[in-house]
Design a protein around this motif. Structure first.
Motif, PDB file in Angstrom:
ATOM      1  N   TRP A  14       0.995  -1.194   0.120  1.00  0.00           N
ATOM      2  CA  TRP A  14      -0.119  -0.098   0.059  1.00  0.00           C
ATOM      3  C   TRP A  14       0.844   1.186  -0.101  1.00  0.00           C
ATOM      4  O   TRP A  14       0.697   2.233  -0.580  1.00  0.00           O
ATOM      5  N   VAL A  62      -8.502   0.092  -0.520  1.00  0.00           N
ATOM      6  CA  VAL A  62      -9.108  -0.709  -1.318  1.00  0.00           C
ATOM      7  C   VAL A  62      -7.930  -1.296  -2.389  1.00  0.00           C
ATOM      8  O   VAL A  62      -7.377  -0.290  -3.108  1.00  0.00           O
ATOM      9  N   GLU A  63      -7.848  -2.376  -2.620  1.00  0.00           N
ATOM     10  CA  GLU A  63      -6.570  -2.952  -3.668  1.00  0.00           C
ATOM     11  C   GLU A  63      -7.727  -3.003  -4.936  1.00  0.00           C
ATOM     12  O   GLU A  63      -8.536  -4.064  -4.730  1.00  0.00           O
ATOM     13  N   TYR A  64      -7.380  -2.688  -5.992  1.00  0.00           N
ATOM     14  CA  TYR A  64      -8.365  -3.046  -7.340  1.00  0.00           C
ATOM     15  C   TYR A  64      -7.465  -2.969  -8.414  1.00  0.00           C
ATOM     16  O   TYR A  64      -6.744  -1.879  -8.818  1.00  0.00           O
ATOM     17  N   ASP A  65      -7.297  -3.983  -9.194  1.00  0.00           N
ATOM     18  CA  ASP A  65      -6.547  -4.040 -10.554  1.00  0.00           C
ATOM     19  C   ASP A  65      -5.121  -3.423 -10.298  1.00  0.00           C
ATOM     20  O   ASP A  65      -4.818  -2.496 -11.106  1.00  0.00           O
ATOM     21  N   ASN A  66      -4.456  -3.795  -9.591  1.00  0.00           N
ATOM     22  CA  ASN A  66      -3.089  -3.472  -9.128  1.00  0.00           C
ATOM     23  C   ASN A  66      -2.947  -2.026  -8.789  1.00  0.00           C
ATOM     24  O   ASN A  66      -1.763  -1.524  -8.750  1.00  0.00           O
ATOM     25  N   ASN A  67      -4.042  -1.375  -8.254  1.00  0.00           N
ATOM     26  CA  ASN A  67      -4.001   0.101  -7.825  1.00  0.00           C
ATOM     27  C   ASN A  67      -4.399  -0.011  -6.178  1.00  0.00           C
ATOM     28  O   ASN A  67      -5.142  -1.022  -5.879  1.00  0.00           O
ATOM     29  N   VAL A  68      -4.110   0.988  -5.753  1.00  0.00           N
ATOM     30  CA  VAL A  68      -4.666   1.036  -4.282  1.00  0.00           C
ATOM     31  C   VAL A  68      -5.119   2.500  -3.974  1.00  0.00           C
ATOM     32  O   VAL A  68      -4.817   3.491  -4.170  1.00  0.00           O
ATOM     33  N   TYR A  77     -14.181   6.754  -6.748  1.00  0.00           N
ATOM     34  CA  TYR A  77     -14.861   5.621  -6.692  1.00  0.00           C
ATOM     35  C   TYR A  77     -15.601   5.181  -8.015  1.00  0.00           C
ATOM     36  O   TYR A  77     -15.544   4.296  -8.606  1.00  0.00           O
ATOM     37  N   THR A  80     -13.272   4.694 -10.804  1.00  0.00           N
ATOM     38  CA  THR A  80     -12.620   3.346 -10.834  1.00  0.00           C
ATOM     39  C   THR A  80     -13.483   2.225 -11.101  1.00  0.00           C
ATOM     40  O   THR A  80     -13.236   1.457 -11.705  1.00  0.00           O
ATOM     41  N   PHE A  81     -14.756   2.267 -10.458  1.00  0.00           N
ATOM     42  CA  PHE A  81     -15.548   1.316 -10.445  1.00  0.00           C
ATOM     43  C   PHE A  81     -17.000   1.201 -11.502  1.00  0.00           C
ATOM     44  O   PHE A  81     -17.795   0.762 -11.631  1.00  0.00           O
TER      45      PHE A  81
END
Length: 81
Positions: A14, A62-68, A77, A80-81
């Motif tokens: 992170w 939140v870890e998502y698609d190799n990002n933090v 958000y 990103t989502f």
């Protein structure tokens, strides 16, 4: 319901991806209770404290698609989502 304590590996990931100043919560109660401001911590000192005392982490993380993503930002958000 038991909350999982993050591993040092997760915390280091992170910090590497989001930056120590974003991950380290210097505005929270735990920071004030431990009187960490008086220690003038450098980045490695902050990392040591994060590993020792996970309540110093800014949340949510939140870890998502190799990002933090750190902290709640509705616009981020939505993008990103």
């Amino acid at each position: 319901m038991k909350k999982d304590t993050p591993t040092s590996t997760s915390i280091e990931f992170w910090v590497q991806n989001a930056g120590i100043d974003l991950v380290f919560n210097s505005r929270g109660t735990k920071y004030r209770t431990l009187k960490l401001k008086e220690l003038n911590l450098d980045d490695s000192g902050k990392l040591e404290w994060l590993i020792k005392e996970p309540m110093l982490l800014k949340r949510p993380i939140v870890e998502y698609d190799n990002n933090v993503l750190v902290g709640f930002n509705e616009e981020t958000y939505k993008e990103t989502f």
